[in-house]
Design an enzyme around this catalytic site. Structure first.
Site, mmCIF file in Angstrom:
data_model
loop_
_atom_site.group_PDB
_atom_site.id
_atom_site.type_symbol
_atom_site.label_atom_id
_atom_site.label_comp_id
_atom_site.label_asym_id
_atom_site.label_seq_id
_atom_site.Cartn_x
_atom_site.Cartn_y
_atom_site.Cartn_z
ATOM 1 N N CYS A 55 0.832 -1.198 0.000
ATOM 2 C CA CYS A 55 0.000 0.000 0.000
ATOM 3 C C CYS A 55 0.880 1.268 0.000
ATOM 4 O O CYS A 55 1.994 1.252 0.528
ATOM 5 C CB CYS A 55 -0.937 0.001 1.219
ATOM 6 N N ASN A 77 11.751 -6.969 -6.666
ATOM 7 C CA ASN A 77 11.196 -7.831 -5.620
ATOM 8 C C ASN A 77 12.169 -7.937 -4.440
ATOM 9 O O ASN A 77 13.348 -8.233 -4.634
ATOM 10 C CB ASN A 77 10.936 -9.221 -6.223
ATOM 11 N N HIS A 115 -5.926 -1.107 -2.289
ATOM 12 C CA HIS A 115 -5.796 -2.471 -1.792
ATOM 13 C C HIS A 115 -7.021 -3.319 -2.135
ATOM 14 O O HIS A 115 -6.946 -4.547 -2.213
ATOM 15 C CB HIS A 115 -5.610 -2.421 -0.263
ATOM 16 N N ASN A 155 -0.325 -13.907 -9.959
ATOM 17 C CA ASN A 155 -1.018 -14.905 -9.156
ATOM 18 C C ASN A 155 -2.133 -14.176 -8.437
ATOM 19 O O ASN A 155 -1.871 -13.303 -7.616
ATOM 20 C CB ASN A 155 -0.089 -15.535 -8.116
ATOM 21 N N SER A 163 0.901 -14.075 -2.150
ATOM 22 C CA SER A 163 1.346 -13.895 -0.775
ATOM 23 C C SER A 163 0.835 -12.595 -0.166
ATOM 24 O O SER A 163 1.083 -12.312 0.996
ATOM 25 C CB SER A 163 2.873 -13.986 -0.685
ATOM 26 N N HIS A 166 -3.010 -7.365 -2.009
ATOM 27 C CA HIS A 166 -2.932 -6.110 -2.752
ATOM 28 C C HIS A 166 -2.733 -6.449 -4.233
ATOM 29 O O HIS A 166 -1.856 -7.245 -4.571
ATOM 30 C CB HIS A 166 -1.763 -5.264 -2.235
ATOM 31 N N HIS A 168 -1.441 -7.107 -7.532
ATOM 32 C CA HIS A 168 -0.106 -6.952 -8.099
ATOM 33 C C HIS A 168 0.239 -8.134 -8.989
ATOM 34 O O HIS A 168 -0.348 -9.202 -8.891
ATOM 35 C CB HIS A 168 0.947 -6.815 -6.983
ATOM 36 N N GLN A 170 3.862 -9.859 -11.262
ATOM 37 C CA GLN A 170 5.304 -9.985 -11.133
ATOM 38 C C GLN A 170 5.949 -10.109 -12.505
ATOM 39 O O GLN A 170 5.281 -10.433 -13.492
ATOM 40 C CB GLN A 170 5.655 -11.234 -10.332
HETATM 41 O O1 LIG Z 1 6.262 -14.343 -5.288
HETATM 42 P P1 LIG Z 1 5.222 -14.632 -4.268
HETATM 43 O O2 LIG Z 1 3.889 -13.980 -4.556
HETATM 44 O O3 LIG Z 1 5.692 -14.362 -2.874
HETATM 45 O O4 LIG Z 1 4.999 -16.212 -4.342
HETATM 46 C C1 LIG Z 1 4.119 -16.855 -5.209
HETATM 47 O O5 LIG Z 1 4.514 -16.792 -6.585
HETATM 48 C C2 LIG Z 1 5.751 -17.449 -6.923
HETATM 49 C C3 LIG Z 1 5.916 -17.392 -8.432
HETATM 50 O O6 LIG Z 1 4.867 -18.018 -9.131
HETATM 51 C C4 LIG Z 1 5.773 -18.891 -6.429
HETATM 52 O O7 LIG Z 1 7.069 -19.409 -6.609
HETATM 53 C C5 LIG Z 1 5.376 -19.003 -4.962
HETATM 54 O O8 LIG Z 1 5.266 -20.352 -4.599
HETATM 55 C C6 LIG Z 1 4.028 -18.300 -4.753
HETATM 56 O O9 LIG Z 1 3.630 -18.367 -3.401
#
Ligand SMILES: O=P(O)(O)O[C@H]1O[C@H](CO)[C@@H](O)[C@H](O)[C@H]1O
Ligand SMILES: O=P(O)(O)O[C@H]1O[C@H](CO)[C@@H](O)[C@H](O)[C@H]1O
Lengths: 351, 351
Positions: A55, A77, A115, A155, A163, A166, A168, A170
């Protein structure tokens, strides 16, 4: 009754993008379930959460303070799986123990300062800003000479291992081209060599003619359930134009991408009236490998786990891990369900 | 610091059995977790449950009444993903939509009449009876001429999609050899051709010399964390003797298999003091394909999802689905943890 029928009889289908197979068991969707029931996604989150490290204004794991950002932002990251300074090296003991060092860069993209939002709940111009940020990030990472592949993904939802809720996505950029991309490169290259056009152009043409697996379309993009879909409501977004990577999209195409993203993810949320979990990501050509990859055709995969409701998901376990993936409902059934859904988000439908 | 080190630096490892890669990020195990927390497995289930369709005397989904069985039993799955009477047929539209009909047989194996047991909690002679039943089933299915591959497996625990907690495994036998087995056949065949011995004999020899990935061993079997393990505590059981399938095991080897199964699964339960979920299954040669597969070396895979505790699992999502699998702790760390655990089940340790 005795002629083979894709809608009734168990069969395997070939994923032409990877060369791999999936087992389809159309008759098996009414199994009793004494197994795990997921908790549905929370209906409403607050717009700001004090201990969320994404946030605006909050402090991240590495001590950095987030700015009071008002559009999407990207940063490295704090728990990168790949690092830029990994020393080179390799192991090969008698062809039995084989390893290679792997350099890379991992980025996080916050889609919104809010959020409580997700892509389908964001306004179109704000999704367009996410597309623009993907473009900027891709351009910057492709300019790093050791980076060969740039994986943009999201994800969504805690059952997809997200995890932090919020909104997002990657980016993991790596020194080697990952396995799934190697497979897709091989298959597309072979088709391109043989037919002089991209595999996905030919495939899209066939799907548009048959219509039964199409979910939605606009001037620039088509969303469909691929013939070889593994996950119950798996989908692909394919660009009508054969472009090898996101950097080639025109401004109008970027608008079109934002629009089809909103359309597909809204249908997903409307399917079980829940914030629909998935992993999604784009596939495009490798960079910096001395090849301009004319065979590559940009596309995006959506892998959502829910099967029958907000609380019953498909498990890719035993047989799937040891033999090959298996699905119960047909891709045609899934596409028909998604196609008939409204494109107004269920949370806004009453308003 | 600047030399490549498998225990410290991100790298990829090759799975020599499938030819596929996994990304290892040893430095990343301390990520904060604001995501999903699983509910731990129930500590004690009743020995008999009235509405369990696998308990002795109860009625199954198809109306059959279970006998008052007192050892392991097998029967055809009431919701088989594969059926023996599927009509033959195939689809191929311009190399784009490709499908084949698929015949098969799906069996369920109840390991015990007791609803409250699992393999590690069963007595050795009772596990040996399960091994014998696998043998009987394998023999019967291999005698069906259209069956080419027989996948014996178990999904344990509700987070592995196990649809009923009564201890049971499954067998899915199919007309075609599934993909993972095609990969393992290809890799083993190539090695066998080149070196005149099985890939896993050579691999096992190396692991026994290095010791660091060994979990447990007896006269006939070794349990280890493979160099290319994907799941945090993934393991393999490999027979010391190069046999192509389960039917070749001597009575002493069957005892040894029961013993190593009890040993490994007990360590698993003891790791986080919970009934440890996993999908496990054996891999062996295809049948009825006119080849006696001298390259094939029987083994068994264990794919358990838990990462840090009974409630925090590893998610194979986004990057894993789109690019390739990724793990945080090293296989060497996992093996050391499992190796140092007691082989008395934690529930019995106080007694
Ligand atoms: O990167 P994050 O959100 O902490 O983690 C998530 O995405 C990653 C990439 O797909 C995976 O390897 C992790 O197992 C998952 O929990
Ligand atoms: O056969 P079951 O226990 O009902 O179902 C379980 O195992 C199957 C085989 O691995 C999977 O396809 C299912 O997704 C899983 O829930």
């Amino acid at each position: 009754e005795n002629t083979f029928d894709l809608t009734a009889h168990p069969h395997t289908r070939l994923n032409i993008l990877t060369g791999e197979w999936v087992l389809v068991s159309p008759h098996r969707s009414k199994r009793p379930w004494q197994g795990k029931v997921e908790s549905p996604a929370l209906v409403q989150r607050p717009a700001y959460v004090e201990d969320c490290y994404l946030c605006p204004g909050n402090t991240r794991a590495d001590g950095t303070e987030n700015t009071q950002y008002d559009g999407p932002i990207a940063f490295t990251n704090d728990f990168s799986a790949l690092l830029a300074n990994t020393p080179a090296g390799a192991v090969d003991e008698d062809e039995l123990l084989i390893a290679r060092s792997q350099k890379g860069i991992c980025r996080v993209i916050c889609f919104s300062p809010r959020h409580d939002l997700t892509l389908p709940e964001m306004e179109l111009p704000d999704i367009r800003k996410v597309v623009d940020l993907w473009h900027t990030e891709l351009e910057a990472l492709a300019a790093v000479p050791f980076i060969k592949y740039i994986q943009i993904f999201e994800n969504k939802g805690e059952i997809m291992g997200c995890s932090n809720p919020h909104p997002h996505g990657q980016i993991w950029a790596s020194e080697d081209v990952p396995m799934e991309l190697e497979k897709e490169t091989r298959q597309q290259r072979e088709y391109f060599r043989k037919h002089g056009r991209s595999l996905l152009s030919a495939y899209l043409e066939k799907e548009l003619k048959q219509e039964e697996r199409i979910i939605a379309q606009n001037e620039h993009f088509v969303a469909l359930v691929p013939f070889w879909a593994v996950w119950p409501y798996e989908a692909m977004i394919i660009s009508r134009r054969h472009v090898t990577n996101l950097l080639q999209f025109t401004p109008a195409e970027r608008d079109g991408l934002a629009a089809i993203l909103k359309d597909l993810t809204t249908r997903y949320d409307n399917l079980f009236e829940t914030s629909f979990p998935y992993s999604a990501g784009m596939h495009q050509m490798p960079f910096n490998d001395g090849d301009d990859h004319p065979e590559w055709h940009w596309h995006m995969h959506f892998y959502p786990p829910l099967l029958r409701s907000a609380t019953v998901k498909k498990f890719m376990v035993g047989y799937e891990m040891l033999a090959h993936p298996q699905r119960d409902i047909t891709p045609e059934f899934a596409a028909a369900r998604l196609r008939e859904l409204p494109v107004v988000h269920y949370k806004k439908a009453g308003i």
